[in-house]
Design a protein around this motif. Structure first.
Motif, short mmCIF file in Angstrom:
data_model
loop_
_atom_site.label_atom_id
_atom_site.label_comp_id
_atom_site.label_asym_id
_atom_site.label_seq_id
_atom_site.Cartn_x
_atom_site.Cartn_y
_atom_site.Cartn_z
N ASN A 38 0.83 -1.21 0.00
CA ASN A 38 0.00 0.00 0.00
C ASN A 38 0.86 1.26 0.00
OD1 ASN A 38 -2.16 -1.73 0.12
ND2 ASN A 38 -2.73 -1.23 2.22
N LEU A 39 1.94 1.25 0.79
CA LEU A 39 2.83 2.41 0.83
C LEU A 39 3.51 2.63 -0.51
CD1 LEU A 39 4.37 2.03 4.39
CD2 LEU A 39 3.02 3.96 3.56
N ARG A 40 3.90 1.56 -1.17
CA ARG A 40 4.50 1.70 -2.51
C ARG A 40 3.49 2.28 -3.49
NH1 ARG A 40 6.44 -3.65 -1.49
NH2 ARG A 40 8.52 -3.51 -0.63
N ALA A 41 2.24 1.81 -3.40
CA ALA A 41 1.19 2.34 -4.28
C ALA A 41 0.95 3.83 -3.98
CB ALA A 41 -0.10 1.55 -4.10
N ALA A 42 0.97 4.21 -2.71
CA ALA A 42 0.77 5.62 -2.33
C ALA A 42 1.92 6.47 -2.86
CB ALA A 42 0.67 5.74 -0.82
N LYS A 43 3.13 5.96 -2.75
CA LYS A 43 4.29 6.70 -3.26
C LYS A 43 4.20 6.87 -4.77
CE LYS A 43 9.32 6.57 -3.46
NZ LYS A 43 10.53 5.80 -3.23
N ASP A 44 3.77 5.84 -5.45
CA ASP A 44 3.61 5.89 -6.91
C ASP A 44 2.54 6.91 -7.29
OD1 ASP A 44 4.10 4.68 -9.64
OD2 ASP A 44 1.97 4.20 -9.40
N TYR A 45 1.42 6.88 -6.59
CA TYR A 45 0.31 7.81 -6.84
C TYR A 45 0.79 9.25 -6.65
CZ TYR A 45 -4.75 8.87 -7.00
OH TYR A 45 -6.01 9.31 -7.36
N ALA A 46 1.50 9.48 -5.54
CA ALA A 46 2.00 10.83 -5.25
C ALA A 46 3.02 11.27 -6.31
CB ALA A 46 2.63 10.86 -3.86
N GLY A 47 3.88 10.37 -6.73
CA GLY A 47 4.87 10.70 -7.76
C GLY A 47 4.22 11.06 -9.08
#
Length: 195
Positions: A38-47
């Motif tokens: 989930n954190l990786r997905a959030a980082k990707d979304y933010a990027g």
């Protein structure tokens, strides 16, 4: 014990507390793995969001540069008309950015309605219309802990589009004072919002 008797012993029978610990450990490991995903997905979304906003900032910077040129008294009306056309092209690219997609194909600025293209033009092509929702996109990052990964900017994007429409009209009519006094000030505010 199995070697001596030839019978397998069940861990739950021999050590129920230890077996419970093993099961809980596997459950915790699965939960932590999911949180990391989930954190990786959030980082990707933010990027992806940051990249799209950066593209919009670059577009609006180009618009401001063109507006400063158009506000110059030595610029004739034919040049202002050409600048209006360039700004119209940049405006279309702006609309494309408002409909930017993330790595998973979701629309970044659609709220929770991320499967639907959020922005479209009204029938006259003079206003941006929002079809997403304003709900936050939440990601679970820990036990009972969520993080919002999207930015709700629909009203700001609609206003920015409106500023571009007004600027094009002022360019077409040769209203240099409006370009200098109002349009450039609006662009400055838009650029601040896109930081």
């Amino acid at each position: 014990q199995e070697v001596m008797t030839g019978k397998k012993q069940d861990l739950f029978t021999v050590d129920p507390a230890g077996a419970g610990f093993v099961v809980r450990s596997k459950d915790l490991q699965g939960a932590f793995t999911q949180y990391l995903t989930n954190l990786r997905a959030a980082k990707d979304y933010a990027g992806n969001t940051e990249s799209s906003l950066g593209n919009m900032h670059d577009l609006m910077t180009q618009v401001k540069t063109l507006s400063l040129q158009a506000a110059n008294s030595s610029t004739d009306q034919a040049a202002r008309n050409a600048i209006a056309k360039q700004i119209g092209d940049l405006q279309q690219r702006f609309v494309q950015e408002t409909n930017a997609k993330g790595s998973s194909g979701q629309y970044l600025f659609a709220g929770q309605n991320s499967g639907v293209k959020p922005f479209a033009l009204n029938p006259a092509g003079t206003a941006l219309v929002y079809g997403g929702d304003t709900n936050p996109v939440l990601v679970e990052v820990g036990p009972g802990e969520t993080m919002t990964v999207n930015q709700e900017l629909s009203a700001q994007f609609i206003q920015m589009y409106s500023h571009l429409e007004t600027l094009k009209g002022d360019l077409a009519s040769g209203n240099v004072s409006a370009i200098s006094d109002v349009d450039i000030a609006n662009l400055d505010q838009d650029l601040i919002r896109l930081r």
